[in-house]
Design an enzyme around this catalytic site. Structure first.
Site, mmCIF file in Angstrom:
data_model
loop_
_atom_site.group_PDB
_atom_site.id
_atom_site.type_symbol
_atom_site.label_atom_id
_atom_site.label_comp_id
_atom_site.label_asym_id
_atom_site.label_seq_id
_atom_site.Cartn_x
_atom_site.Cartn_y
_atom_site.Cartn_z
ATOM 1 N N GLU A 91 0.831 -1.200 0.000
ATOM 2 C CA GLU A 91 0.000 0.000 0.000
ATOM 3 C C GLU A 91 0.866 1.251 0.000
ATOM 4 O O GLU A 91 1.967 1.262 0.563
ATOM 5 C CB GLU A 91 -0.881 0.023 1.248
ATOM 6 C CG GLU A 91 -1.826 -1.139 1.322
ATOM 7 C CD GLU A 91 -2.591 -1.165 2.625
ATOM 8 O OE1 GLU A 91 -3.577 -1.890 2.698
ATOM 9 O OE2 GLU A 91 -2.193 -0.448 3.565
ATOM 10 N N CYS A 110 3.247 8.545 1.691
ATOM 11 C CA CYS A 110 3.618 7.603 2.749
ATOM 12 C C CYS A 110 3.928 6.273 2.066
ATOM 13 O O CYS A 110 3.032 5.653 1.477
ATOM 14 C CB CYS A 110 2.457 7.465 3.729
ATOM 15 S SG CYS A 110 2.724 6.205 4.987
ATOM 16 N N CYS A 117 4.926 -7.087 7.493
ATOM 17 C CA CYS A 117 5.833 -6.586 8.528
ATOM 18 C C CYS A 117 5.997 -7.649 9.600
ATOM 19 O O CYS A 117 5.043 -8.341 9.955
ATOM 20 C CB CYS A 117 5.277 -5.307 9.148
ATOM 21 S SG CYS A 117 6.399 -4.571 10.364
ATOM 22 N N CYS A 121 2.879 -5.442 15.633
ATOM 23 C CA CYS A 121 2.148 -4.525 16.517
ATOM 24 C C CYS A 121 0.684 -4.985 16.604
ATOM 25 O O CYS A 121 0.049 -5.260 15.586
ATOM 26 C CB CYS A 121 2.226 -3.095 15.999
ATOM 27 S SG CYS A 121 3.913 -2.469 15.950
ATOM 28 N N CYS A 124 -2.152 -3.199 14.473
ATOM 29 C CA CYS A 124 -1.845 -2.882 13.081
ATOM 30 C C CYS A 124 -2.216 -4.057 12.181
ATOM 31 O O CYS A 124 -1.762 -5.188 12.397
ATOM 32 C CB CYS A 124 -0.355 -2.577 12.964
ATOM 33 S SG CYS A 124 0.217 -2.490 11.268
ATOM 34 N N CYS A 340 -2.012 1.543 7.804
ATOM 35 C CA CYS A 340 -1.341 0.574 6.945
ATOM 36 C C CYS A 340 -1.909 -0.819 7.117
ATOM 37 O O CYS A 340 -2.266 -1.243 8.189
ATOM 38 C CB CYS A 340 0.166 0.596 7.152
ATOM 39 S SG CYS A 340 0.741 -0.176 8.642
HETATM 40 S S1 SF4 Z 1 2.717 -0.472 12.970
HETATM 41 FE FE1 SF4 Z 1 2.467 -2.207 11.556
HETATM 42 S S2 SF4 Z 1 3.835 -1.792 9.841
HETATM 43 FE FE2 SF4 Z 1 4.465 -0.430 11.538
HETATM 44 S S3 SF4 Z 1 6.057 -1.591 12.637
HETATM 45 FE FE3 SF4 Z 1 4.120 -2.109 13.653
HETATM 46 S S4 SF4 Z 1 3.414 -3.975 12.602
HETATM 47 FE FE4 SF4 Z 1 4.982 -3.044 11.310
#
Ligand code: SF4
Length: 365
Positions: A91, A110, A117, A121, A124, A340
């Site tokens: 994205e 962005c 990833c 997190c 996320c 994201c």
């Molecule tokens: S917010 Fe999402 S994309 Fe950013 S570091 Fe954490 S898991 Fe990875």
């Protein structure tokens, strides 16, 4: 095979000379790529046909196709889902700031630095979906140049800023991310101060950035005032203790004389207590920084909610009272799932996709 945007100008010169053409041809290609925003070698009318054909064979443009676009109602935020050559999807978001409230009239892209990833997190969508692969320098640069072309073709503002805040941890893909910084600086002409790399707390990456040749901005996502809570919110937080992250940030500010942006994603009942604001202020004491409070975007996990506005403002007041500069981030693109990973999560399988090259304006929506 590398793509055109993977190469620096000296590398491009070497490549062109190896193809039997004079070095000045490389400078022409560079000009077409970054100043004229050409989307193919076909457009490079002052280059010999044979050289264009050889370059297209051996040094292609990155294959990044828009498979879906979402735009906010006010037209100021536009998000693309791109499919890369091997089918992975990433994205990228364009955020135009209203000139009535933003005197600089910024047009910020962005970018994603990884497909997926590995940081995990909790709040996320990308982190929950897992890691696929690192992006190349060319694939990162292509995200910016795609929007730059769209803006040019629509008579809009040129791109003024780039933030590495999309999918992925840029510091975990440092070489490619830094290559993209150099292309955007040396090719597109963006000032280092208009480029920001965001990390969830990758200490070696922060230390490298402190010594880098271009003083790009640093944003660090803390999300918690203590190590215990960080480890609950970020699956990989145990790798780098909070103290070490803050030490690395202090080195960055000393070397670059630039303040660090501290990102703090506010979640109701998790990290939004005034006592936590006081603890955060204590942790940041004396550091050249600015805190960005970000009420969490809606996620598939219903237990994670954004705090009421009054709670957010109370948190901000606690920080301000202790001398920590702090703003609540302007929310952009919530209705188009601009956080994201959310567009990818809501998009059907590749079989259902209609696709157009990223270089073509008016993408499929
Ligand atoms: S917010 Fe999402 S994309 Fe950013 S570091 Fe954490 S898991 Fe990875």
């Amino acid at each position: 095979m590398p793509s055109l945007y993977d190469l620096s100008l000296p590398e491009l010169e070497a490549r062109v000379v190896a193809l039997g053409a004079p070095a000045y041809r490389a400078r022409q290609v560079w000009h077409w790529a970054y100043t004229r925003l050409a989307a193919s070698y076909e457009e490079m009318g002052n280059l010999p046909h044979a050289l264009r054909a050889r370059l297209a064979e051996t040094l292609p443009f990155p294959d990044a196709r828009v498979v879906r676009t979402a735009a906010s109602e006010d037209g100021l935020t536009r998000k693309h889902l791109l499919r890369l050559h091997d089918g992975v999807r990433i994205e990228t978001v364009l955020m135009l700031y209203d000139p009535r409230s933003d005197a600089r009239g910024r047009a910020t892209v962005c970018v994603s630095s990884q497909a997926g990833c590995a940081m995990g997190c909790l709040f996320c969508a990308t982190g929950q979906a897992g890691f696929q692969r690192n992006l190349t320098t060319g694939e990162i640069v292509a995200q910016v140049l795609g929007f730059a072309r769209e803006q040019r073709d629509a008579g809009g503002r040129p791109i003024t800023n780039v933030v590495f805040m999309g999918m992925g941890e840029p510091m975990a893909n440092y070489a490619a991310a830094w290559g993209a910084v150099e292309r955007l600086h040396d090719g597109l002409g963006l000032g280092a101060r208009h480029i920001t790399i965001s990390t969830v707390g990758h200490v070696p990456g922060i230390r490298r950035l402190a010594e880098a040749r271009l003083p790009v901005g640093l944003a660090v996502s803390l999300h918690a005032p203590d190590q215990g809570l960080r480890e609950r919110l970020i699956a990989t937080a145990h790798r780098y203790p909070l103290d070490e992250i803050l030490d690395a940030c202090r080195i960055y500010t000393e070397r670059t004389r630039r303040r660090v942006t501290v990102e703090y994603c506010l979640m109701a009942g998790v990290n939004d207590d005034p006592a936590q604001a006081r603890a955060l202020a204590a942790a940041l004491k004396g550091m050249l920084c600015h805190v960005n409070l970000i009420p969490v975007n809606p996620t598939p996990d219903a237990s994670i909610r954004r705090p009421p506005r009054a709670r957010t403002l109370a948190f901000q007041r606690e920080l301000a009272a202790r001398g920590v500069p702090c703003t609540v981030r302007v929310e952009k693109g919530v209705e188009i799932a601009a956080a994201c990973g959310q567009l990818a999560a809501r998009t059907p399988t590749p079989r259902d996709e209609r696709s157009v090259p990223v270089s073509i304006a008016g993408a499929v929506s």
